[in-house]
Design a protein around this motif. Structure first.
Motif, PDB file in Angstrom:
ATOM      1  N   ARG A 194      25.963  39.059  18.104  1.00  0.00           N
ATOM      2  CA  ARG A 194      27.143  39.557  17.397  1.00  0.00           C
ATOM      3  C   ARG A 194      26.854  40.938  16.791  1.00  0.00           C
ATOM      4  O   ARG A 194      27.689  41.841  16.863  1.00  0.00           O
ATOM      5  CB  ARG A 194      27.544  38.564  16.300  1.00  0.00           C
ATOM      6  CG  ARG A 194      28.712  38.984  15.477  1.00  0.00           C
ATOM      7  CD  ARG A 194      30.013  38.790  16.209  1.00  0.00           C
ATOM      8  NE  ARG A 194      31.104  39.117  15.323  1.00  0.00           N
ATOM      9  CZ  ARG A 194      32.134  39.841  15.671  1.00  0.00           C
ATOM     10  NH1 ARG A 194      32.255  40.275  16.898  1.00  0.00           N
ATOM     11  NH2 ARG A 194      33.077  40.123  14.812  1.00  0.00           N
ATOM     12  N   LEU A 195      25.672  41.107  16.227  1.00  0.00           N
ATOM     13  CA  LEU A 195      25.268  42.396  15.666  1.00  0.00           C
ATOM     14  C   LEU A 195      25.282  43.477  16.752  1.00  0.00           C
ATOM     15  O   LEU A 195      25.801  44.576  16.545  1.00  0.00           O
ATOM     16  CB  LEU A 195      23.876  42.294  15.037  1.00  0.00           C
ATOM     17  CG  LEU A 195      23.270  43.577  14.507  1.00  0.00           C
ATOM     18  CD1 LEU A 195      24.106  44.133  13.350  1.00  0.00           C
ATOM     19  CD2 LEU A 195      21.835  43.338  14.057  1.00  0.00           C
ATOM     20  N   LYS A 196      24.739  43.159  17.918  1.00  0.00           N
ATOM     21  CA  LYS A 196      24.704  44.120  19.015  1.00  0.00           C
ATOM     22  C   LYS A 196      26.122  44.488  19.437  1.00  0.00           C
ATOM     23  O   LYS A 196      26.430  45.668  19.651  1.00  0.00           O
ATOM     24  CB  LYS A 196      23.933  43.541  20.201  1.00  0.00           C
ATOM     25  CG  LYS A 196      23.811  44.495  21.356  1.00  0.00           C
ATOM     26  CD  LYS A 196      23.005  43.903  22.481  1.00  0.00           C
ATOM     27  CE  LYS A 196      22.898  44.875  23.639  1.00  0.00           C
ATOM     28  NZ  LYS A 196      22.180  44.301  24.758  1.00  0.00           N
ATOM     29  N   GLU A 201      30.622  48.416  19.429  1.00  0.00           N
ATOM     30  CA  GLU A 201      32.012  48.698  19.064  1.00  0.00           C
ATOM     31  C   GLU A 201      32.075  49.852  18.061  1.00  0.00           C
ATOM     32  O   GLU A 201      32.924  50.738  18.180  1.00  0.00           O
ATOM     33  CB  GLU A 201      32.655  47.445  18.469  1.00  0.00           C
ATOM     34  CG  GLU A 201      34.082  47.643  17.991  1.00  0.00           C
ATOM     35  CD  GLU A 201      35.098  47.802  19.119  1.00  0.00           C
ATOM     36  OE1 GLU A 201      36.272  48.048  18.803  1.00  0.00           O
ATOM     37  OE2 GLU A 201      34.719  47.700  20.296  1.00  0.00           O
ATOM     38  N   ASN A 202      31.181  49.865  17.096  1.00  0.00           N
ATOM     39  CA  ASN A 202      31.134  50.943  16.108  1.00  0.00           C
ATOM     40  C   ASN A 202      30.867  52.286  16.794  1.00  0.00           C
ATOM     41  O   ASN A 202      31.511  53.293  16.471  1.00  0.00           O
ATOM     42  CB  ASN A 202      30.060  50.637  15.067  1.00  0.00           C
ATOM     43  CG  ASN A 202      30.089  51.587  13.905  1.00  0.00           C
ATOM     44  OD1 ASN A 202      31.150  52.022  13.472  1.00  0.00           O
ATOM     45  ND2 ASN A 202      28.923  51.918  13.392  1.00  0.00           N
ATOM     46  N   GLN A 203      29.947  52.302  17.726  1.00  0.00           N
ATOM     47  CA  GLN A 203      29.635  53.530  18.462  1.00  0.00           C
ATOM     48  C   GLN A 203      30.855  54.005  19.252  1.00  0.00           C
ATOM     49  O   GLN A 203      31.165  55.197  19.263  1.00  0.00           O
ATOM     50  CB  GLN A 203      28.443  53.287  19.399  1.00  0.00           C
ATOM     51  CG  GLN A 203      27.844  54.538  19.960  1.00  0.00           C
ATOM     52  CD  GLN A 203      27.238  55.430  18.891  1.00  0.00           C
ATOM     53  OE1 GLN A 203      26.865  55.004  17.818  1.00  0.00           O
ATOM     54  NE2 GLN A 203      27.176  56.709  19.173  1.00  0.00           N
ATOM     55  N   ARG A 204      31.554  53.078  19.888  1.00  0.00           N
ATOM     56  CA  ARG A 204      32.750  53.428  20.659  1.00  0.00           C
ATOM     57  C   ARG A 204      33.828  54.007  19.748  1.00  0.00           C
ATOM     58  O   ARG A 204      34.465  55.014  20.065  1.00  0.00           O
ATOM     59  CB  ARG A 204      33.274  52.188  21.383  1.00  0.00           C
ATOM     60  CG  ARG A 204      34.394  52.471  22.376  1.00  0.00           C
ATOM     61  CD  ARG A 204      34.866  51.199  23.065  1.00  0.00           C
ATOM     62  NE  ARG A 204      35.570  50.312  22.166  1.00  0.00           N
ATOM     63  CZ  ARG A 204      36.841  50.467  21.763  1.00  0.00           C
ATOM     64  NH1 ARG A 204      37.533  51.499  22.178  1.00  0.00           N
ATOM     65  NH2 ARG A 204      37.399  49.606  20.950  1.00  0.00           N
ATOM     66  N   LEU A 213      37.012  58.542  17.414  1.00  0.00           N
ATOM     67  CA  LEU A 213      37.383  59.335  16.243  1.00  0.00           C
ATOM     68  C   LEU A 213      36.987  60.801  16.435  1.00  0.00           C
ATOM     69  O   LEU A 213      37.781  61.702  16.162  1.00  0.00           O
ATOM     70  CB  LEU A 213      36.728  58.774  14.979  1.00  0.00           C
ATOM     71  CG  LEU A 213      36.979  59.557  13.695  1.00  0.00           C
ATOM     72  CD1 LEU A 213      38.468  59.602  13.370  1.00  0.00           C
ATOM     73  CD2 LEU A 213      36.185  58.957  12.552  1.00  0.00           C
ATOM     74  N   ALA A 214      35.786  61.039  16.923  1.00  0.00           N
ATOM     75  CA  ALA A 214      35.331  62.416  17.150  1.00  0.00           C
ATOM     76  C   ALA A 214      36.218  63.112  18.175  1.00  0.00           C
ATOM     77  O   ALA A 214      36.620  64.266  17.979  1.00  0.00           O
ATOM     78  CB  ALA A 214      33.875  62.411  17.609  1.00  0.00           C
TER      79      ALA A 214
END
Length: 86
Positions: A54-56, A61-64, A69-70
């Motif tokens: 789940r952490l992975k 997802e956070n990286q995506r 956003l960038a």
């Protein structure tokens, strides 16, 4: 970068250490440094395999989302620049 050890393997190694196997022995047995062990312990210590998965997933997802956003911010800046030129 391809990881040599899966989250499941890392957690199994950490559990071996918790059961009393010395860190140096684990490092020798599996072929990694003690610094790697302590990094793993900091990241995965106390987690079960399902929690590590789940952490992975959350990290990916956070990286995506950061990339989206960038990209959005760059598009916004480009639009502002184009409008200010008119």
């Amino acid at each position: 970068m391809k990881k040599r050890f899966s989250e499941e393997q890392i957690i199994r190694i950490l559990k071996e250490a918790e059961s009393g196997v010395p860190v140096k022995e684990l490092c020798r047995k599996y072929g990694f440094s003690d610094a790697t062990f302590y990094n793993w312990r900091q990241k995965y210590g106390g987690l079960e395999v399902s929690e590590a998965r789940r952490l992975k997933t959350l990290e990916e997802e956070n990286q995506r989302l950061k990339k989206l956003l960038a990209d959005s911010m760059l598009d916004n800046e480009a639009l502002k620049a184009a409008l200010s030129e008119k």
